[in-house]
Design a protein around this motif. Structure first.
Motif, PDB file in Angstrom:
ATOM      1  N   VAL A   1       1.078   6.392 -42.187  1.00  0.00           N
ATOM      2  CA  VAL A   1       1.663   7.029 -41.001  1.00  0.00           C
ATOM      3  C   VAL A   1       2.684   6.112 -40.347  1.00  0.00           C
ATOM      4  N   SER A   2       2.315   4.827 -40.206  1.00  0.00           N
ATOM      5  CA  SER A   2       3.269   3.948 -39.521  1.00  0.00           C
ATOM      6  C   SER A   2       4.502   3.722 -40.381  1.00  0.00           C
ATOM      7  N   ALA A   3       4.327   3.628 -41.705  1.00  0.00           N
ATOM      8  CA  ALA A   3       5.498   3.472 -42.576  1.00  0.00           C
ATOM      9  C   ALA A   3       6.407   4.680 -42.439  1.00  0.00           C
ATOM     10  N   LEU A   4       5.790   5.888 -42.461  1.00  0.00           N
ATOM     11  CA  LEU A   4       6.594   7.108 -42.339  1.00  0.00           C
ATOM     12  C   LEU A   4       7.326   7.138 -41.008  1.00  0.00           C
ATOM     13  N   ALA A   5       6.616   6.717 -39.958  1.00  0.00           N
ATOM     14  CA  ALA A   5       7.237   6.730 -38.635  1.00  0.00           C
ATOM     15  C   ALA A   5       8.449   5.818 -38.610  1.00  0.00           C
ATOM     16  N   ILE A   6       8.283   4.631 -39.202  1.00  0.00           N
ATOM     17  CA  ILE A   6       9.412   3.681 -39.185  1.00  0.00           C
ATOM     18  C   ILE A   6      10.573   4.223 -40.017  1.00  0.00           C
ATOM     19  N   ILE A   7      10.243   4.711 -41.226  1.00  0.00           N
ATOM     20  CA  ILE A   7      11.310   5.241 -42.090  1.00  0.00           C
ATOM     21  C   ILE A   7      11.997   6.422 -41.416  1.00  0.00           C
ATOM     22  N   GLY A   8      11.182   7.284 -40.815  1.00  0.00           N
ATOM     23  CA  GLY A   8      11.749   8.448 -40.140  1.00  0.00           C
ATOM     24  C   GLY A   8      12.672   8.039 -39.002  1.00  0.00           C
ATOM     25  N   PHE A   9      12.227   7.049 -38.237  1.00  0.00           N
ATOM     26  CA  PHE A   9      13.031   6.596 -37.110  1.00  0.00           C
ATOM     27  C   PHE A   9      14.374   6.049 -37.602  1.00  0.00           C
ATOM     28  N   ILE A  10      14.286   5.227 -38.673  1.00  0.00           N
ATOM     29  CA  ILE A  10      15.526   4.644 -39.197  1.00  0.00           C
ATOM     30  C   ILE A  10      16.439   5.741 -39.732  1.00  0.00           C
ATOM     31  N   ALA A  11      15.861   6.688 -40.455  1.00  0.00           N
ATOM     32  CA  ALA A  11      16.665   7.769 -41.022  1.00  0.00           C
ATOM     33  C   ALA A  11      17.337   8.559 -39.892  1.00  0.00           C
TER      34      ALA A  11
ATOM     35  N   VAL B   1      18.871  -5.908 -42.885  1.00  0.00           N
ATOM     36  CA  VAL B   1      19.526  -4.625 -43.138  1.00  0.00           C
ATOM     37  C   VAL B   1      19.069  -3.602 -42.107  1.00  0.00           C
ATOM     38  N   LEU B   2      17.754  -3.567 -41.876  1.00  0.00           N
ATOM     39  CA  LEU B   2      17.217  -2.614 -40.893  1.00  0.00           C
ATOM     40  C   LEU B   2      17.811  -2.890 -39.525  1.00  0.00           C
ATOM     41  N   LEU B   3      17.815  -4.180 -39.169  1.00  0.00           N
ATOM     42  CA  LEU B   3      18.340  -4.578 -37.867  1.00  0.00           C
ATOM     43  C   LEU B   3      19.785  -4.132 -37.715  1.00  0.00           C
ATOM     44  N   GLY B   4      20.543  -4.370 -38.777  1.00  0.00           N
ATOM     45  CA  GLY B   4      21.954  -3.991 -38.753  1.00  0.00           C
ATOM     46  C   GLY B   4      22.112  -2.518 -38.491  1.00  0.00           C
TER      47      GLY B   4
END
Lengths: 398, 357
Positions: free
Chosen positions: A32-42, B13-16
């Motif tokens: 869940v936390s990985a998905l949340a982070i990936i989702g946020f970045i996306a 990369v993420l930070l960027g």
């Protein structure tokens, strides 16, 4: 361990419901936390790209090949405004590297001296060091920078009335001009001798020192290396035709001095401010490192009859360094990053050139990205190299 | 170690990405227009907000400066007031955001401000990447200022000299090009902050020469301890058409600002001043009636303006000549600069506006 067999207690107690199974809970929390982070970045990335596209912002780096057209003061490496934005960025990087590398060396020396002075048993010296440290640690760097630049360096007399110090060194509002040896035609051949001498001296140092550590016999590695370091260039000086070095004295011509080695007021003010400021912190790092060494170490070393210098060099310093190096690394990084304040006093460093490029090329995001990446790379490289050293001097636990 | 490096790299990369996204996010106006501006967006946000936000300055005598009471005034500021008076009926419904020269592009690109009125030179590349430029309100040109006793009269005399200049301007590029053209070697001393440039030149002996738009040099010279010790050299090395600009994407807002500027220019030619607007309403000159909004609808409704928008603008800040003279005329409160190219075309100058019809 045998993972195949479930623990007998669990089996006898019956199946744990899946929502209370610790392994499942842990794994799902991870997912869940990985998905949340990936989702946020996306979300962030897509949002950013849509916004950039809608505003017609060009996110490519093609502009780097266009002519920069703006001047850079005191570029150090050859530069003129017909060069590209990319090259101008490199000029800025070189200027940042120059001021921070010289700054790191000088700040370390000054900081160590003040740190040792702070530990001195002489009341006056120790108090003076304390005053220095407290002043420099408690005044913002920007204030120090402005004090060094505006009231001090830019109000020095005009060139025609320059203050002459022994050397001669000329001090004026246009900077500090040092009398400095310059290479002549035969200087290049001679500089090879110097390099060879340096290389041989270093190798000799390492080899003899190793032998000394292995056999315990005196190999005089310091003296021998020093002799080589002096002898080889001296040999070159005799063998090379003509005089390889010529004393280059600054002379006044037109509006400015010509010749000699010049520190612009911007460079000098920035360097002094960075060095004095960082030295205040390094002094505290050095003091705490020395004090972290157990008092018994000193007493024991003295008891076996080592001289005071030997005690410091062979017993205290090697142990103190373990405490000193990690915070010292962050001081070096701070100095490098703080050098970006240069743009406020007209020293064209990496950040200053980046700001101008943003304006002249109209490319905010690519330039900021480049700038961040460059500073990050510099910092990571600095800590990478120093961490290797740090690992070497740490206790080897057995 | 390898693993650590990999972690660091990923982190970087993420930070960027996150940071560059933040840059985009902060630049987003509160209205949440991630799609950029569409027609009418700026006018509606101005009306919702109840004020016009202009990027201006507080440090240039005559154009944008603070008086003794701390009021921000000047030529550029009055242009912003004129738009506020036209759109909102209140010349004080403005907010001036002071920015350094190097932030002019970014504030327009991000749409943080409604108007950039901060003596900006209109160039093709800025027009392409910063925003839309409206109409030239001040014809300026770059010049050099030196100390009288320096003996400098031409560019050739500047060989080996140090020149103080502001970064991120057309000025620094013109300087490099002009002195290279004359085959002169010089040392550029570059500051981001205008005050530092003139401080280093005047008090600091750091520079022999300073360069900027001639109007700016005239303004700055006035503030020196001894203005008579300095001289602005006669040559003009560049075209500096100072022009208010607006963000890309909203044609309606571009037209609104342009028409307000046209109105200010026409008003001077037609003899309409801030004091006689009401009397002129009953003028028998049809051009005056058109200007003041008692005639037909010359595009006002399409632009979301009231018919008396231009009358309000003129009533608030006066016509073009009144604004100019207030700061830079013979009895100007800032300094005196002959109109020159900033006269109307009918008087041999270059100020010219398309008709309100």
């Amino acid at each position: 361990m045998n993972l195949e067999t479930p623990s007998p207690s669990r089996r006898t107690l019956g199946e744990v419901p899946i929502w209370r199974d610790e392994r499942v809970l842990r794994a799902s929390a991870q997912i869940v936390s990985a998905l949340a982070i990936i989702g946020f970045i996306a979300w962030v990335v897509s949002n950013f790209r849509i916004a950039a596209e809608a505003r017609g912002l060009d996110l490519t780096f093609r502009f780097l090949k266009l002519p920069a057209a703006f001047p850079i003061s005191d570029p150090i490496i050859p530069y003129d405004p017909s060069r590209s934005f990319g090259y101008a960025f490199i000029v800025g990087l070189v200027k940042t590297l120059l001021v921070s590398s010289i700054g790191i060396v000088l700040a370390t020396i000054l900081g160590t001296i003040i740190g040792l002075a702070r530990l001195s048993t002489n009341w006056l010296i120790s108090r003076l060091a304390l005053i220095y440290i407290e002043i420099h640690r408690n005044i913002p760097l920007l204030v120090l920078l402005f004090i060094w630049y505006f009231p001090i360096f830019s109000t020095l007399p005009p060139v025609s009335e320059a203050i002459i110090l022994p050397g001669p060194i000329y001090l004026s509002a246009r900077g500090i001009y040092f009398t400095w040896p310059a290479f002549t035609e035969s200087g290049r051949a001679w500089s090879i001798y110097v390099l060879v001498g340096l290389l041989v001296a270093i190798i000799t140092w390492i080899v003899l020192r190793r032998r000394r550590e292995r056999t315990g016999k005196a190999t005089y590695f310091g003296g021998v290396s020093l002799l080589i370091l002096i002898f080889v260039p001296l040999l070159g000086w005799i063998l090379v035709p003509g005089n390889p070095l010529q004393i280059n004295t600054p002379y006044l011509e037109g509006f400015n001095f010509q010749g000699g080695l010049r520190f612009t007021p911007e460079f000098a003010a920035l360097l002094i401010a960075l060095v004095t400021y960082t030295a205040g912190f390094i002094a505290e790092v050095v003091r705490s490192g020395m004090q972290a060494v157990n008092r018994g170490q000193l007493d024991a070393a003295r008891a076996v009859g080592l001289s005071y210098m030997q005690v410091i060099a062979l017993v205290i310093m090697p142990q103190a360094l373990r405490v000193i190096i990690p915070p010292l690394i962050s001081q070096f990084l701070n100095l490098t990053k703080n050098s970006s304040l240069a743009l406020l006093i007209g020293y064209q460093d990496l950040f200053s050139v980046a700001r101008i490029t943003i304006n002249q090329a109209g490319r905010v995001i690519p330039v900021f990205f480049m700038t961040m990446a460059t500073y990050l790379f510099l910092s990571l490289m600095t800590s990478f190299v120093l961490n290797i050293y740090n690992r070497r001097i740490q206790f080897v636990e057995r | 170690m390898k693993r650590n490096t990999l972690y660091l790299f990923t982190l970087f990369v993420l930070l960027g990405l996150v940071l560059s996204a933040c840059a985009a996010a902060t630049s987003e106006p509160q209205d949440g227009e991630a799609e950029g501006f569409t027609r009418g967006a700026i006018l509606s946000r101005v009306k919702d907000r109840g004020k016009v936000i202009c990027a201006g300055r507080t440090d240039l005598l005559g154009f944008g400066y603070l008086d003794d009471a701390g009021n921000n005034l000047g030529f550029d500021i009055d242009l912003c007031r004129a738009v506020a008076a036209a759109v909102l009926g209140d010349m004080n419904a403005i907010e001036i955001v002071p920015i350094p020269a190097s932030d002019r592009g970014p504030v327009l690109q991000s749409g943080e401000v409604d108007i950039l009125s901060r003596n900006v030179t209109w160039t093709s590349s800025r027009d392409a990447s910063w925003g839309n430029f409206t109409i030239i309100m001040f014809y300026d040109g770059q010049g050099y200022m030196v100390r009288k006793d320096s003996g400098i009269e031409t560019q050739e005399d500047m060989d080996g000299a140090s020149v103080c200049v502001t970064s991120g301007t057309t000025t620094e590029k013109n300087l490099a090009a002009d002195l290279a053209f004359h085959g002169v070697e010089f040392e550029a001393v570059i500051f981001e902050d205008t005050a530092s440039v003139y401080g280093a030149y005047e008090e600091g002996n750091r520079c022999d020469v300073t360069t900027s738009d001639r109007s700016q040099l005239a303004a700055v010279k006035e503030g020196f301890a001894d203005p008579d010790a300095h001289v602005i050299l006669p040559m003009i090395i560049s075209k500096e058409p100072l022009t208010p600009a607006v963000p890309h994407g909203d044609d309606q807002w571009l037209d609104i600002v342009k028409i307000v500027m046209f109105g200010l220019i026409h008003a001077e030619l037609l003899g309409v001043t801030m004091d006689n607007v009401d009397e002129m309403m009953s003028s028998d000159n049809p051009k005056v009636i058109d200007l003041l909004g008692d005639g037909a609808d010359w595009g006002y409704s399409d632009l979301g303006l009231e018919k008396d928008a231009l009358a309000n603008a003129i009533k608030a800040v006066g016509n073009y000549g009144e604004i100019y003279n207030r700061y830079m005329g013979p009895n100007g409160i800032a300094f005196t600069l002959p109109r020159g190219a900033n006269e109307h075309w009918t008087n041999g100058g270059q100020i010219y506006a398309p008709p309100i019809k």
